[in-house]
Design a protein around this motif. Structure first.
Motif, PDB file in Angstrom:
ATOM      1  N   LEU A 229       6.742  20.049  18.350  1.00  0.00           N
ATOM      2  CA  LEU A 229       5.703  19.545  17.455  1.00  0.00           C
ATOM      3  C   LEU A 229       4.342  20.175  17.740  1.00  0.00           C
ATOM      4  CD1 LEU A 229       6.602  15.730  17.588  1.00  0.00           C
ATOM      5  CD2 LEU A 229       7.085  17.320  15.702  1.00  0.00           C
ATOM      6  N   SER A 230       4.170  20.710  18.941  1.00  0.00           N
ATOM      7  CA  SER A 230       2.867  21.243  19.344  1.00  0.00           C
ATOM      8  C   SER A 230       2.891  22.765  19.512  1.00  0.00           C
ATOM      9  CB  SER A 230       2.376  20.554  20.622  1.00  0.00           C
ATOM     10  OG  SER A 230       3.393  20.475  21.590  1.00  0.00           O
ATOM     11  N   ASP A 231       3.764  23.443  18.770  1.00  0.00           N
ATOM     12  CA  ASP A 231       3.745  24.892  18.588  1.00  0.00           C
ATOM     13  C   ASP A 231       3.975  25.684  19.883  1.00  0.00           C
ATOM     14  OD1 ASP A 231       3.467  27.431  17.596  1.00  0.00           O
ATOM     15  OD2 ASP A 231       1.525  27.095  16.656  1.00  0.00           O
ATOM     16  N   PRO A 232       5.223  25.717  20.381  1.00  0.00           N
ATOM     17  CA  PRO A 232       5.527  26.533  21.558  1.00  0.00           C
ATOM     18  C   PRO A 232       5.208  28.014  21.360  1.00  0.00           C
ATOM     19  CG  PRO A 232       7.336  25.038  21.076  1.00  0.00           C
ATOM     20  CD  PRO A 232       6.399  24.962  19.907  1.00  0.00           C
ATOM     21  N   GLY A 233       5.343  28.514  20.123  1.00  0.00           N
ATOM     22  CA  GLY A 233       5.030  29.918  19.878  1.00  0.00           C
ATOM     23  C   GLY A 233       3.584  30.242  20.197  1.00  0.00           C
ATOM     24  N   ARG A 234       2.695  29.311  19.922  1.00  0.00           N
ATOM     25  CA  ARG A 234       1.283  29.516  20.251  1.00  0.00           C
ATOM     26  C   ARG A 234       1.089  29.547  21.763  1.00  0.00           C
ATOM     27  NH1 ARG A 234      -3.505  25.700  17.743  1.00  0.00           N
ATOM     28  NH2 ARG A 234      -5.162  26.200  19.240  1.00  0.00           N
ATOM     29  N   THR A 235       1.819  28.702  22.481  1.00  0.00           N
ATOM     30  CA  THR A 235       1.743  28.710  23.943  1.00  0.00           C
ATOM     31  C   THR A 235       2.198  30.055  24.486  1.00  0.00           C
ATOM     32  OG1 THR A 235       2.143  26.325  24.061  1.00  0.00           O
ATOM     33  CG2 THR A 235       2.608  27.607  26.044  1.00  0.00           C
ATOM     34  N   VAL A 236       3.346  30.527  24.030  1.00  0.00           N
ATOM     35  CA  VAL A 236       3.869  31.812  24.493  1.00  0.00           C
ATOM     36  C   VAL A 236       2.888  32.929  24.166  1.00  0.00           C
ATOM     37  CG1 VAL A 236       5.692  33.524  24.141  1.00  0.00           C
ATOM     38  CG2 VAL A 236       6.293  31.108  24.395  1.00  0.00           C
TER      39      VAL A 236
ATOM     40  N   ARG B 287      15.747  24.614  25.915  1.00  0.00           N
ATOM     41  CA  ARG B 287      15.519  23.758  24.757  1.00  0.00           C
ATOM     42  C   ARG B 287      16.432  22.539  24.856  1.00  0.00           C
ATOM     43  NH1 ARG B 287      12.926  26.481  20.458  1.00  0.00           N
ATOM     44  NH2 ARG B 287      12.737  28.746  20.791  1.00  0.00           N
ATOM     45  N   GLN B 288      15.945  21.419  24.362  1.00  0.00           N
ATOM     46  CA  GLN B 288      16.766  20.214  24.326  1.00  0.00           C
ATOM     47  C   GLN B 288      16.292  19.319  23.181  1.00  0.00           C
ATOM     48  OE1 GLN B 288      16.829  17.917  27.950  1.00  0.00           O
ATOM     49  NE2 GLN B 288      17.907  16.212  27.015  1.00  0.00           N
ATOM     50  N   ARG B 289      17.215  18.815  22.403  1.00  0.00           N
ATOM     51  CA  ARG B 289      16.888  17.876  21.336  1.00  0.00           C
ATOM     52  C   ARG B 289      17.143  16.460  21.834  1.00  0.00           C
ATOM     53  NH1 ARG B 289      15.543  20.613  16.905  1.00  0.00           N
ATOM     54  NH2 ARG B 289      15.335  18.650  15.754  1.00  0.00           N
ATOM     55  N   ILE B 290      16.188  15.579  21.558  1.00  0.00           N
ATOM     56  CA  ILE B 290      16.294  14.199  22.030  1.00  0.00           C
ATOM     57  C   ILE B 290      15.975  13.249  20.885  1.00  0.00           C
ATOM     58  CG2 ILE B 290      15.638  14.837  24.391  1.00  0.00           C
ATOM     59  CD1 ILE B 290      12.869  13.568  23.784  1.00  0.00           C
ATOM     60  N   ALA B 291      16.441  12.027  21.011  1.00  0.00           N
ATOM     61  CA  ALA B 291      16.095  11.001  20.023  1.00  0.00           C
ATOM     62  C   ALA B 291      14.601  10.707  20.088  1.00  0.00           C
ATOM     63  CB  ALA B 291      16.895   9.726  20.305  1.00  0.00           C
ATOM     64  N   PHE B 292      14.019  10.337  18.968  1.00  0.00           N
ATOM     65  CA  PHE B 292      12.603   9.997  18.962  1.00  0.00           C
ATOM     66  C   PHE B 292      12.333   8.871  19.950  1.00  0.00           C
ATOM     67  CE2 PHE B 292      12.316  11.210  14.189  1.00  0.00           C
ATOM     68  CZ  PHE B 292      12.208  12.546  14.537  1.00  0.00           C
TER      69      PHE B 292
ATOM     70  N   ASN C   9      15.715  14.102  12.587  1.00  0.00           N
ATOM     71  CA  ASN C   9      15.734  12.778  13.208  1.00  0.00           C
ATOM     72  C   ASN C   9      15.772  12.879  14.728  1.00  0.00           C
ATOM     73  OD1 ASN C   9      18.323  13.640  13.628  1.00  0.00           O
ATOM     74  ND2 ASN C   9      19.281  12.150  12.261  1.00  0.00           N
ATOM     75  N   GLU C  10      15.439  14.078  15.231  1.00  0.00           N
ATOM     76  CA  GLU C  10      15.333  14.299  16.677  1.00  0.00           C
ATOM     77  C   GLU C  10      14.109  15.168  16.954  1.00  0.00           C
ATOM     78  OE1 GLU C  10      19.776  14.313  18.566  1.00  0.00           O
ATOM     79  OE2 GLU C  10      19.191  16.107  17.436  1.00  0.00           O
ATOM     80  N   GLU C  11      13.632  15.077  18.184  1.00  0.00           N
ATOM     81  CA  GLU C  11      12.525  15.908  18.636  1.00  0.00           C
ATOM     82  C   GLU C  11      13.077  16.998  19.549  1.00  0.00           C
ATOM     83  OE1 GLU C  11       8.316  15.466  21.181  1.00  0.00           O
ATOM     84  OE2 GLU C  11       9.783  13.841  21.136  1.00  0.00           O
ATOM     85  N   GLU C  12      12.557  18.204  19.416  1.00  0.00           N
ATOM     86  CA  GLU C  12      12.968  19.284  20.308  1.00  0.00           C
ATOM     87  C   GLU C  12      11.936  19.474  21.414  1.00  0.00           C
ATOM     88  OE1 GLU C  12      14.890  23.677  19.943  1.00  0.00           O
ATOM     89  OE2 GLU C  12      12.963  23.425  18.943  1.00  0.00           O
ATOM     90  N   LEU C  13      12.416  19.473  22.651  1.00  0.00           N
ATOM     91  CA  LEU C  13      11.586  19.797  23.807  1.00  0.00           C
ATOM     92  C   LEU C  13      11.926  21.210  24.271  1.00  0.00           C
ATOM     93  CD1 LEU C  13      11.957  16.510  25.906  1.00  0.00           C
ATOM     94  CD2 LEU C  13      10.153  17.091  24.261  1.00  0.00           C
TER      95      LEU C  13
END
Length: 214
Positions: free
Chosen positions: A152-159, A174-179, A201-205
């Motif tokens: 949600l906070s733009d990993p591409g910008r971090t990289v 990478r890992q997808r988790i329940a909200f 319906n999941e968030e990716e970390l």
């Protein structure tokens, strides 16, 4: 032990701990765990023989990390302060960061209390951008930054920012988790902003790994 108001170890902690386990640390490596919370990652590094410094802006987190280190029989230097301020002028073989990264509707206000562990401004990058600017100067040649954040906070910008700073950077896990409760509470707002699609319906970390060339 997790005191009230201190961030408890969750999926992002475990994901970063897995990335830490993949790293080959030099003997008596100097490790910095910034935003340590209860000290879970600092303890993980200390168990590998590293000389660990842990930092948190919350006094409760500092107390919890110190107590947990004593209970575990491990020696950790725990400092109170805002991000890298307590370790200015020092350098490290490894920097661990699990910063706040969830976009917040009230992005113009500085988070307070327990929300400091997750609220990260309108775009989720209130602390991430600062880490990208300041962490490279703390790394020794060959040193590594391991950072966990949400998609949600733009990993591409971090990289991209870390590469611009001269580091070799990429998403390595990478890992997808329940909200969780925070994302569920602002799910509608996130969808309205286009940060979540209607089908998600999941968030990716993700874990971003960045290395300073020798």
């Amino acid at each position: 032990m997790v005191l009230p108001g201190v961030y408890a170890p969750q999926e992002d902690t475990a994901l970063l701990a897995g990335a830490l386990s993949d790293e080959s640390l030099p003997p008596a490596a100097a490790v910095l765990d910034v935003g340590t919370g209860s000290g879970a990652l600092a303890l993980t590094a200390a168990r590998r023989g590293a000389r660990v410094t842990a930092v948190d802006v919350s006094w409760r987190a500092v107390c919890a990390a110190r107590v947990n280190a004593v209970r575990a029989g491990l020696r950790i230097r725990v400092r109170h302060g805002n991000l890298f301020t307590p370790v200015r002028g020092e350098s490290f073989d490894l920097v661990l960061a699990n910063p706040p990264y969830v976009p917040a509707p009230a992005g113009g206000r500085r988070p307070r209390g327990a929300a400091r562990a997750w609220d990260a401004g309108h775009d989720g990058r209130l602390v991430l951008d600062r880490i990208c600017r300041e962490a490279p100067a703390l790394l020794r040649p060959g040193g590594v930054l391991l950072l966990v954040q949400s998609a949600l906070s733009d990993p591409g910008r971090t990289v991209g920012q870390l590469r611009e700073a001269g580091l070799k950077a990429a998403v390595t896990r990478r890992q997808r988790i329940a909200f969780g409760p925070v994302v569920r509470g602002r799910e509608r707002w996130l969808r309205q902003r286009g940060l979540l699609s209607l089908a998600e319906n999941e968030e990716e970390l993700v874990v971003v790994r960045a290395e300073l060339p020798v």
